[in-house]
Design a protein around this motif. Structure first.
Motif, PDB file in Angstrom:
ATOM      1  N   PHE A 307       0.819  -1.211   0.000  1.00 39.74           N
ATOM      2  CA  PHE A 307       0.000   0.000   0.000  1.00 39.74           C
ATOM      3  C   PHE A 307       0.856   1.267   0.000  1.00 39.74           C
ATOM      4  CE2 PHE A 307      -3.045  -3.192   1.481  1.00 39.74           C
ATOM      5  CZ  PHE A 307      -4.088  -2.928   0.590  1.00 39.74           C
ATOM      6  N   SER A 308       2.071   1.167   0.550  1.00 34.25           N
ATOM      7  CA  SER A 308       2.999   2.288   0.449  1.00 34.25           C
ATOM      8  C   SER A 308       3.461   2.469  -0.989  1.00 34.25           C
ATOM      9  CB  SER A 308       4.204   2.058   1.369  1.00 34.25           C
ATOM     10  OG  SER A 308       5.136   3.103   1.251  1.00 34.25           O
ATOM     11  N   GLN A 309       3.749   1.354  -1.665  1.00 31.52           N
ATOM     12  CA  GLN A 309       4.192   1.429  -3.055  1.00 31.52           C
ATOM     13  C   GLN A 309       3.090   1.960  -3.958  1.00 31.52           C
ATOM     14  OE1 GLN A 309       6.208  -2.106  -4.456  1.00 31.52           O
ATOM     15  NE2 GLN A 309       6.013  -1.498  -6.594  1.00 31.52           N
ATOM     16  N   LEU A 310       1.851   1.667  -3.613  1.00 30.20           N
ATOM     17  CA  LEU A 310       0.737   2.195  -4.399  1.00 30.20           C
ATOM     18  C   LEU A 310       0.746   3.724  -4.421  1.00 30.20           C
ATOM     19  CD1 LEU A 310      -2.401  -0.001  -3.623  1.00 30.20           C
ATOM     20  CD2 LEU A 310      -1.171   0.216  -5.776  1.00 30.20           C
ATOM     21  N   GLU A 311       1.151   4.327  -3.309  1.00 26.72           N
ATOM     22  CA  GLU A 311       1.213   5.794  -3.264  1.00 26.72           C
ATOM     23  C   GLU A 311       2.177   6.313  -4.326  1.00 26.72           C
ATOM     24  OE1 GLU A 311       0.420   6.243   1.577  1.00 26.72           O
ATOM     25  OE2 GLU A 311       2.385   6.661   0.719  1.00 26.72           O
ATOM     26  N   VAL A 312       3.274   5.581  -4.543  1.00 24.87           N
ATOM     27  CA  VAL A 312       4.240   5.957  -5.578  1.00 24.87           C
ATOM     28  C   VAL A 312       3.672   5.667  -6.962  1.00 24.87           C
ATOM     29  CG1 VAL A 312       6.519   5.462  -6.532  1.00 24.87           C
ATOM     30  CG2 VAL A 312       6.222   5.613  -4.058  1.00 24.87           C
ATOM     31  N   ALA A 313       3.107   4.465  -7.126  1.00 21.57           N
ATOM     32  CA  ALA A 313       2.580   4.066  -8.432  1.00 21.57           C
ATOM     33  C   ALA A 313       1.478   5.002  -8.908  1.00 21.57           C
ATOM     34  CB  ALA A 313       2.064   2.629  -8.358  1.00 21.57           C
ATOM     35  N   LEU A 314       0.728   5.556  -7.957  1.00 23.52           N
ATOM     36  CA  LEU A 314      -0.371   6.462  -8.304  1.00 23.52           C
ATOM     37  C   LEU A 314       0.045   7.928  -8.270  1.00 23.52           C
ATOM     38  CD1 LEU A 314      -3.227   4.660  -6.330  1.00 23.52           C
ATOM     39  CD2 LEU A 314      -2.714   4.509  -8.773  1.00 23.52           C
ATOM     40  N   ASP A 315       1.359   8.178  -8.146  1.00 24.67           N
ATOM     41  CA  ASP A 315       1.907   9.541  -8.161  1.00 24.67           C
ATOM     42  C   ASP A 315       1.340  10.412  -7.043  1.00 24.67           C
ATOM     43  OD1 ASP A 315       3.742   9.425 -10.276  1.00 24.67           O
ATOM     44  OD2 ASP A 315       2.130   9.593 -11.745  1.00 24.67           O
ATOM     45  N   LEU A 316       1.137   9.820  -5.877  1.00 19.85           N
ATOM     46  CA  LEU A 316       0.623  10.585  -4.740  1.00 19.85           C
ATOM     47  C   LEU A 316       1.747  11.247  -3.941  1.00 19.85           C
ATOM     48  CD1 LEU A 316      -2.112   8.068  -3.484  1.00 19.85           C
ATOM     49  CD2 LEU A 316      -2.393  10.062  -4.984  1.00 19.85           C
ATOM     50  N   ARG A 317       2.989  10.787  -4.139  1.00 21.02           N
ATOM     51  CA  ARG A 317       4.125  11.374  -3.429  1.00 21.02           C
ATOM     52  C   ARG A 317       5.416  10.999  -4.132  1.00 21.02           C
ATOM     53  NH1 ARG A 317       6.783   7.308  -1.029  1.00 21.02           N
ATOM     54  NH2 ARG A 317       5.618   5.471  -0.328  1.00 21.02           N
ATOM     55  N   LYS A 318       6.505  11.635  -3.700  1.00 25.51           N
ATOM     56  CA  LYS A 318       7.826  11.305  -4.228  1.00 25.51           C
ATOM     57  C   LYS A 318       8.309   9.976  -3.645  1.00 25.51           C
ATOM     58  CE  LYS A 318      10.987  14.560  -4.713  1.00 25.51           C
ATOM     59  NZ  LYS A 318      11.913  15.696  -4.441  1.00 25.51           N
ATOM     60  N   ILE A 319       9.215   9.365  -4.344  1.00 25.88           N
ATOM     61  CA  ILE A 319       9.837   8.127  -3.860  1.00 25.88           C
ATOM     62  C   ILE A 319      10.726   8.450  -2.664  1.00 25.88           C
ATOM     63  CG2 ILE A 319      11.552   6.354  -4.435  1.00 25.88           C
ATOM     64  CD1 ILE A 319      10.405   6.396  -7.286  1.00 25.88           C
ATOM     65  N   ARG A 320      10.588   7.656  -1.596  1.00 23.81           N
ATOM     66  CA  ARG A 320      11.412   7.840  -0.393  1.00 23.81           C
ATOM     67  C   ARG A 320      12.596   6.884  -0.444  1.00 23.81           C
ATOM     68  NH1 ARG A 320       6.239   7.029   2.804  1.00 23.81           N
ATOM     69  NH2 ARG A 320       5.206   9.056   2.805  1.00 23.81           N
ATOM     70  N   VAL A 321      13.792   7.444  -0.256  1.00 25.00           N
ATOM     71  CA  VAL A 321      15.020   6.650  -0.269  1.00 25.00           C
ATOM     72  C   VAL A 321      15.713   6.805   1.077  1.00 25.00           C
ATOM     73  CG1 VAL A 321      17.264   6.300  -1.361  1.00 25.00           C
ATOM     74  CG2 VAL A 321      15.300   6.962  -2.759  1.00 25.00           C
ATOM     75  N   PRO A 430      16.781  -5.718   4.954  1.00 24.66           N
ATOM     76  CA  PRO A 430      15.910  -4.641   4.465  1.00 24.66           C
ATOM     77  C   PRO A 430      14.438  -5.047   4.497  1.00 24.66           C
ATOM     78  CG  PRO A 430      16.839  -5.818   2.601  1.00 24.66           C
ATOM     79  CD  PRO A 430      17.399  -6.472   3.841  1.00 24.66           C
ATOM     80  N   LEU A 431      13.583  -4.114   4.873  1.00 21.94           N
ATOM     81  CA  LEU A 431      12.139  -4.339   4.855  1.00 21.94           C
ATOM     82  C   LEU A 431      11.436  -3.403   3.873  1.00 21.94           C
ATOM     83  CD1 LEU A 431      11.361  -4.765   8.672  1.00 21.94           C
ATOM     84  CD2 LEU A 431      11.919  -6.526   6.992  1.00 21.94           C
ATOM     85  N   SER A 432      12.206  -2.622   3.137  1.00 25.99           N
ATOM     86  CA  SER A 432      11.646  -1.675   2.167  1.00 25.99           C
ATOM     87  C   SER A 432      11.085  -2.427   0.962  1.00 25.99           C
ATOM     88  CB  SER A 432      12.741  -0.711   1.705  1.00 25.99           C
ATOM     89  OG  SER A 432      13.864  -1.453   1.243  1.00 25.99           O
ATOM     90  N   SER A 433      10.339  -1.707   0.124  1.00 24.08           N
ATOM     91  CA  SER A 433       9.792  -2.339  -1.081  1.00 24.08           C
ATOM     92  C   SER A 433      10.912  -2.865  -1.967  1.00 24.08           C
ATOM     93  CB  SER A 433       8.940  -1.334  -1.863  1.00 24.08           C
ATOM     94  OG  SER A 433       7.799  -0.957  -1.131  1.00 24.08           O
ATOM     95  N   LEU A 434      11.961  -2.058  -2.186  1.00 22.20           N
ATOM     96  CA  LEU A 434      13.133  -2.477  -2.946  1.00 22.20           C
ATOM     97  C   LEU A 434      14.383  -2.079  -2.179  1.00 22.20           C
ATOM     98  CD1 LEU A 434      12.047  -1.504  -6.582  1.00 22.20           C
ATOM     99  CD2 LEU A 434      12.090  -3.792  -5.583  1.00 22.20           C
ATOM    100  N   SER A 435      15.448  -2.801  -2.380  1.00 24.20           N
ATOM    101  CA  SER A 435      16.649  -2.557  -1.580  1.00 24.20           C
ATOM    102  C   SER A 435      17.906  -2.732  -2.414  1.00 24.20           C
ATOM    103  CB  SER A 435      16.690  -3.505  -0.378  1.00 24.20           C
ATOM    104  OG  SER A 435      16.541  -4.848  -0.814  1.00 24.20           O
ATOM    105  N   VAL A 436      18.925  -1.966  -2.044  1.00 22.93           N
ATOM    106  CA  VAL A 436      20.200  -1.961  -2.773  1.00 22.93           C
ATOM    107  C   VAL A 436      21.333  -2.126  -1.769  1.00 22.93           C
ATOM    108  CG1 VAL A 436      21.722  -0.674  -4.309  1.00 22.93           C
ATOM    109  CG2 VAL A 436      19.240  -0.367  -4.493  1.00 22.93           C
ATOM    110  N   PHE A 437      22.198  -3.088  -2.005  1.00 22.59           N
ATOM    111  CA  PHE A 437      23.390  -3.283  -1.174  1.00 22.59           C
ATOM    112  C   PHE A 437      24.591  -2.842  -1.993  1.00 22.59           C
ATOM    113  CE2 PHE A 437      26.921  -5.545   0.728  1.00 22.59           C
ATOM    114  CZ  PHE A 437      26.628  -5.558   2.089  1.00 22.59           C
ATOM    115  N   ILE A 438      25.306  -1.839  -1.503  1.00 20.78           N
ATOM    116  CA  ILE A 438      26.505  -1.369  -2.203  1.00 20.78           C
ATOM    117  C   ILE A 438      27.710  -2.076  -1.602  1.00 20.78           C
ATOM    118  CG2 ILE A 438      27.978   0.602  -2.708  1.00 20.78           C
ATOM    119  CD1 ILE A 438      25.488   2.324  -2.824  1.00 20.78           C
ATOM    120  N   CYS A 439      28.369  -2.872  -2.435  1.00 21.29           N
ATOM    121  CA  CYS A 439      29.478  -3.696  -1.961  1.00 21.29           C
ATOM    122  C   CYS A 439      30.801  -3.124  -2.468  1.00 21.29           C
ATOM    123  CB  CYS A 439      29.292  -5.134  -2.456  1.00 21.29           C
ATOM    124  SG  CYS A 439      30.556  -6.263  -1.847  1.00 21.29           S
ATOM    125  N   HIS A 440      31.548  -2.525  -1.559  1.00 15.23           N
ATOM    126  CA  HIS A 440      32.891  -2.051  -1.898  1.00 15.23           C
ATOM    127  C   HIS A 440      33.875  -3.219  -1.908  1.00 15.23           C
ATOM    128  CE1 HIS A 440      31.241   1.932  -1.484  1.00 15.23           C
ATOM    129  NE2 HIS A 440      30.846   1.646  -0.271  1.00 15.23           N
TER     130      HIS A 440
END
Length: 701
Positions: A307-321, A430-440
């Motif tokens: 339901f949080s992602q729906l807010e993004v998909a429906l252009d109700l708010r900016k993407i939170r990072v 991570p519990l976010s909708s999508l997640s990124v691991f930066i591996c140095h």
């Protein structure tokens, strides 16, 4: 007035059958009308387009810019001039009177908008389609599929839905109903169009007098086809039957096969369709119904993501990072790498830096000349380290604890659409909708609370790191993104260089950057050549924490000779000034080391030096091999003896040093901020597309 029929076919890799199609179309009986033929190529990878252009000059070929069947049809209709539009698959062979069998019927009634052909398999005896019907709970199938061509298939009759492989569309109907829905890509776009036709009062008719034969060319893999059918069923329901959407989830093939990721993503798209095509009351009622079943299907956390992602998909708010960096309070290459990324993305997204110690974002302007003023800062102190008064957050201290101290960060991650683990804390899930691991570099072993495999994407900073990511953790890199290096200095040129050897690296408490070894090497050079002792100097610059026994040892050893200077915690301007003056750059991280984690994983400072016409003499290992072309843009060494030898070559040969400096400068352009930004924006555009309900890029390729 003579009737003009536009014949449109969609081609995708049709080299094996396009000739038969074209010949049969060109032999069509057109005594009562004229025709134009348009073939829309759907991003074919074979030679079919060249074949068409060389052998059929009367056929107009249009190239689609994406592999989307519905869009290809729309492109053909847009370029068509006829009062009637015939649309076929390009694996079809038509009978001579197939078109007459369509036109004669469509002209019988002004409300007939679509007429479908009788479609037979190429054996000429078995039905492929005599229309389309609902087979089960909004899954659809071809009428008569696999039957013998009995008498009942020779009767003209009205259909609920037409098959998309061969049909005639009246221009007036096409103009009124509009474009085929490109979100369907392929499959069920014909069902959607049929529903829209009938909603506007248009009739759909089956004509047994129009006969075509299908070679049954497979335009999509069975896996892709099955995916799109199940996905498009949900899109169709969101668009036309919202009252059935929630209850239909358990009969979805995705649900039955436990393909929960596909179900989740498709429901996001279905709700977008719902919102685009229905009134507010219907949307709210359907969302309420979904809220009652989604948690049972996906669980509480995933339902919250949905339901949080729906807010993004429906252009109700900016993407939170959310960007988590446990070492944000240190001025290091890893911190700079991610801060450059944040600076690029901060206008596009709502970015929050999550850190564990008291610090301000303004510090990064001082350290790196990076402006993070549009980002937010959230300080979350980890009790395990705070209670012990530990300034350096080190996950290796978590050995026998029953609970994961980093779960406080896990709990925070659910507040973001994209959670970025910036500095390799493997214990953060991570519990976010999508997640990124930066591996140095994968410098930790897989142990308790290891969660890197739970991330959607892994970014590495070099091919060296990518290799070890696979070897140590068994994980594939999503994107190799070289660090952005932007130390070009207008005041730096070959004419302003001093007789200075420079090294820029953190004074790591474990001594991994090898400052002590570099001091010893320079002392040996000075002993062997008094001219070096008299004319040249060595400067070691880098960041250090307040308490650092290794840094103290470096300062003490540097006192052995007067022409060694130690400079700690310089700001960006001061570092640039050093680069502008230095002639030679040393990088020794990895010297005498066999452990791959102790060898430089990339080496941003080497590139910085090269951008200022410094000739690098760098360790022959790790990421340095990707930066320095040995003997062309610098030298790579394996021992202190080689370090001394290559340095003496440069000191004693001004011409060599000047040529290598120019080559180093040119080589450094491969690792610029512009290259970093280009690749980063492409990557995050793909993530953003996914968050907004779009398909992964490979679906459209």
């Amino acid at each position: 007035m003579e009737k003009l029929v536009s014949i449109i076919a969609v081609n995708y890799n049709g080299e094996d059958y396009i000739e038969d199609f074209c010949n049969s179309i060109l032999n069509t009986n057109i005594d009562d009308f004229t025709c134009e033929i348009i073939i829309v190529d759907n991003l074919s990878k074979d030679d079919s387009v060249n074949f068409l252009e060389a052998n059929y000059p009367k056929i107009k070929v249009i190239k689609n810019n994406i592999k989307n069947y519905a869009k290809a049809i729309n492109l053909g209709i847009k370029n068509a001039k006829g009062q009637y539009i015939a649309i076929l698959n390009s694996d079809i062979v038509v009978e001579n009177n197939w078109l007459k069998g369509l036109v004669d019927i469509i002209d019988q009634d002004e409300k007939i908008g679509v007429v479908q052909s009788k479609m037979l398999f190429s054996d000429e005896e078995m039905i492929e389609s005599a229309g389309v019907e609902e087979a089960e709970d909004f899954y659809f199938s071809d009428i008569g599929f696999g039957d013998r061509d009995f008498a009942k298939y020779n009767e003209i009759r009205e259909l609920d839905y037409f098959a998309g492989a061969s049909f005639l569309l009246k221009r007036k109907c096409a103009d009124e109903v509009g474009r085929f829905d490109e979100d369907f890509l392929m499959y069920m776009e014909n069902v959607d169009y049929s529903i829209r036709c009938k909603d506007l009062g248009w009739k759909i008719i089956y004509s047994p007098n129009s006969v075509v034969y299908s070679k049954c060319h497979i335009i999509a893999s069975s896996t892709m086809g099955n995916y799109l059918r199940s996905r498009n069923r949900l899109l169709l329901m969101g668009k036309h039957f919202p009252q059935k959407l929630a209850e239909s989830i358990e009969t979805s093939h995705f649900y039955i096969k436990r393909e929960h990721e596909n179900l989740y993503h498709s429901l996001i798209q279905a709700v977008k369709k719902l919102a685009e095509n229905n009134d507010t009351k219907t949307v709210n009622r359907t969302l309420k119904e979904l809220s009652e079943v989604i948690p049972d299907i996906f669980g509480a956390q995933k339902a919250l993501n949905f339901f949080s992602q729906l807010e993004v998909a429906l252009d109700l708010r900016k993407i939170r990072v959310g960007i988590y960096d446990h070492a944000f309070h240190f001025a290091g290459g890893g911190q700079r790498y991610v801060a450059e990324l944040a600076q690029i993305l901060q206008d596009r997204y709502d970015i929050t830096y999550i850190v564990n110690k008291d610090i301000s974002l303004e510090k990064y302007r001082e350290w790196f000349d990076i402006d993070l003023s549009k980002c937010k800062l959230k300080i979350i102190k980890i009790p395990f380290f705070e209670e012990r008064g530990i300034y350096i957050i080190d996950e290796c201290m978590i050995v026998h604890q029953n609970e994961n101290p980093f779960d406080v960060i896990k709990s925070e991650s659910i507040n973001y659409d994209i959670f970025i683990n910036a500095n390799m804390v493997t214990k953060v899930r991570p519990l976010s909708s999508l997640s990124v691991f930066i591996c140095h570099f994968p410098d930790k072993d897989i142990g308790r609370f290891f969660n890197v495999d739970k991330y959607d994407y892994v970014i590495t900073n070099s091919s060296y790191t990518t290799h070890w990511l696979k070897r140590k953790w068994g994980l594939d890199c999503t994107l190799r993104l070289y660090p952005p290096v932007n130390m070009f200095n207008n005041i730096s040129d070959l004419g302003e260089k001093e007789k200075m050897i420079l090294s820029v690296a953190r004074f790591e408490t474990g001594g991994s950057k090898k400052q002590l070894e570099m001091i010893d090497t320079f002392v040996d050079l000075c002993k062997k050549d008094k001219r070096i002792k008299k004319e040249w100097k060595l400067i070691l610059a880098g960041g250090t924490p307040k308490v650092n026994p290794y840094y103290d040892k470096v300062k003490q050893r540097a006192k052995r000779i007067s022409n060694i200077e130690i400079k700690a915690n310089l700001n960006n301007y001061e570092i640039k000034e050093l680069y502008s003056k230095a002639s030679i750059f040393w990088h020794a991280c990895g010297l005498d080391e066999n452990d791959p984690r102790l060898i430089e994983h990339f080496g941003m400072t080497t590139v910085e030096a090269m951008q200022n016409y410094c000739v690098p003499v760098a360790i022959d290992g790790g990421g340095q091999r990707e930066i320095v072309d040995h003997g062309i843009s610098g030298f790579r060494f394996t021992s202190k003896e080689e370090l001394k030898s290559y340095t003496l070559k440069l000191i004693n040969d001004d011409c060599l040093r000047e040529n290598m400096a120019k080559n180093a400068y040119n080589r450094s352009k491969k690792f610029t901020k512009e290259e970093f930004e280009k690749k980063a924006l492409e990557f995050f555009s793909d993530i953003e597309n996914r968050l907004r309900g779009g398909e992964p890029m490979e679906v459209n390729r």
